[in-house]
Design a protein around this motif. Structure first.
Motif, PDB file in Angstrom:
ATOM      1  N   GLU A 260       0.797  -1.217   0.000  1.00 24.74           N
ATOM      2  CA  GLU A 260       0.000   0.000   0.000  1.00 24.74           C
ATOM      3  C   GLU A 260       0.834   1.273   0.000  1.00 24.74           C
ATOM      4  O   GLU A 260       0.308   2.344  -0.166  1.00 24.74           O
ATOM      5  N   VAL A 261       2.136   1.184   0.223  1.00 21.44           N
ATOM      6  CA  VAL A 261       2.978   2.367   0.315  1.00 21.44           C
ATOM      7  C   VAL A 261       3.499   2.717  -1.079  1.00 21.44           C
ATOM      8  O   VAL A 261       4.191   1.943  -1.712  1.00 21.44           O
ATOM      9  N   GLY A 262       3.132   3.920  -1.548  1.00 21.85           N
ATOM     10  CA  GLY A 262       3.597   4.378  -2.847  1.00 21.85           C
ATOM     11  C   GLY A 262       4.977   4.992  -2.745  1.00 21.85           C
ATOM     12  O   GLY A 262       5.541   5.160  -1.647  1.00 21.85           O
ATOM     13  N   ASP A 263       5.559   5.361  -3.872  1.00 19.07           N
ATOM     14  CA  ASP A 263       6.904   5.939  -3.891  1.00 19.07           C
ATOM     15  C   ASP A 263       6.966   7.243  -3.109  1.00 19.07           C
ATOM     16  O   ASP A 263       7.914   7.480  -2.357  1.00 19.07           O
ATOM     17  N   ARG A 264       5.960   8.093  -3.285  1.00 24.22           N
ATOM     18  CA  ARG A 264       5.961   9.379  -2.581  1.00 24.22           C
ATOM     19  C   ARG A 264       5.840   9.171  -1.074  1.00 24.22           C
ATOM     20  O   ARG A 264       6.503   9.839  -0.283  1.00 24.22           O
ATOM     21  N   GLN A 265       4.974   8.237  -0.686  1.00 26.43           N
ATOM     22  CA  GLN A 265       4.813   7.951   0.742  1.00 26.43           C
ATOM     23  C   GLN A 265       6.106   7.369   1.313  1.00 26.43           C
ATOM     24  O   GLN A 265       6.512   7.722   2.418  1.00 26.43           O
TER      25      GLN A 265
ATOM     26  N   LEU B  21       8.290   8.887   4.299  1.00 28.56           N
ATOM     27  CA  LEU B  21       8.629   8.094   5.481  1.00 28.56           C
ATOM     28  C   LEU B  21      10.139   8.058   5.711  1.00 28.56           C
ATOM     29  O   LEU B  21      10.611   8.202   6.846  1.00 28.56           O
ATOM     30  N   LEU B  22      10.894   7.895   4.656  1.00 23.56           N
ATOM     31  CA  LEU B  22      12.350   7.854   4.786  1.00 23.56           C
ATOM     32  C   LEU B  22      12.900   9.199   5.260  1.00 23.56           C
ATOM     33  O   LEU B  22      13.813   9.238   6.090  1.00 23.56           O
ATOM     34  N   GLN B  23      12.340  10.291   4.761  1.00 25.75           N
ATOM     35  CA  GLN B  23      12.773  11.610   5.227  1.00 25.75           C
ATOM     36  C   GLN B  23      12.465  11.801   6.707  1.00 25.75           C
ATOM     37  O   GLN B  23      13.275  12.331   7.468  1.00 25.75           O
TER      38      GLN B  23
ATOM     39  N   ARG C 173      15.102  12.405   9.814  1.00 26.88           N
ATOM     40  CA  ARG C 173      15.020  13.484  10.801  1.00 26.88           C
ATOM     41  C   ARG C 173      15.035  12.924  12.219  1.00 26.88           C
ATOM     42  O   ARG C 173      15.695  13.470  13.113  1.00 26.88           O
ATOM     43  N   LEU C 174      14.312  11.819  12.426  1.00 29.08           N
ATOM     44  CA  LEU C 174      14.305  11.187  13.747  1.00 29.08           C
ATOM     45  C   LEU C 174      15.694  10.668  14.119  1.00 29.08           C
ATOM     46  O   LEU C 174      16.135  10.796  15.263  1.00 29.08           O
ATOM     47  N   THR C 175      16.388  10.095  13.136  1.00 21.88           N
ATOM     48  CA  THR C 175      17.743   9.602  13.371  1.00 21.88           C
ATOM     49  C   THR C 175      18.667  10.748  13.758  1.00 21.88           C
ATOM     50  O   THR C 175      19.463  10.628  14.700  1.00 21.88           O
ATOM     51  N   ASP C 176      18.564  11.864  13.049  1.00 18.69           N
ATOM     52  CA  ASP C 176      19.384  13.035  13.383  1.00 18.69           C
ATOM     53  C   ASP C 176      19.078  13.534  14.789  1.00 18.69           C
ATOM     54  O   ASP C 176      19.993  13.901  15.543  1.00 18.69           O
TER      55      ASP C 176
END
Length: 99
Positions: free
Chosen positions: A31-36, A40-42, A46-49
């Protein structure tokens, strides 16, 4: 109530432990598209940073522990010296008159 149930990944089901309901609905496979996925990766980046920054701050706090110990020791030594300088007479305390 028996032992908490475990999901297929070996995690305890949070509902069994009295955790609040999830705010993010589960996503079915495919269900996860490329934009989603990019979004999510971005967000994960940010959470990792943010976690790196928090860890850095915690590491710096660990470096301060010996300094805090030394300051406490120095303070105790100064107090001892101050009382030794007073001699046997002790500190002179002036009391206020009530009235």
């Amino acid at each position: 109530m028996g032992a908490p149930r475990i999901d297929p990944f070996g995690r305890t089901l949070l509902r069994e432990l009295g955790a609040p309901a999830r705010k993010i609905p589960p996503v079915e496979h495919g269900e996860v598209g490329d934009r989603q996925l990019d979004a999510l990766l971005q967000r994960l980046d940010r959470l990792t940073d943010e976690l790196r920054g928090l860890n850095r701050r915690l590491d710096h706090g660990d470096n301060l522990a010996p300094i805090v110990h030394e300051l406490r020791s120095l303070n105790e030594s100064l107090q001892s010296l101050a009382y030794a300088a007073l001699g046997q007479q002790g500190p002179q305390v002036r009391r206020r008159r009530s009235g």
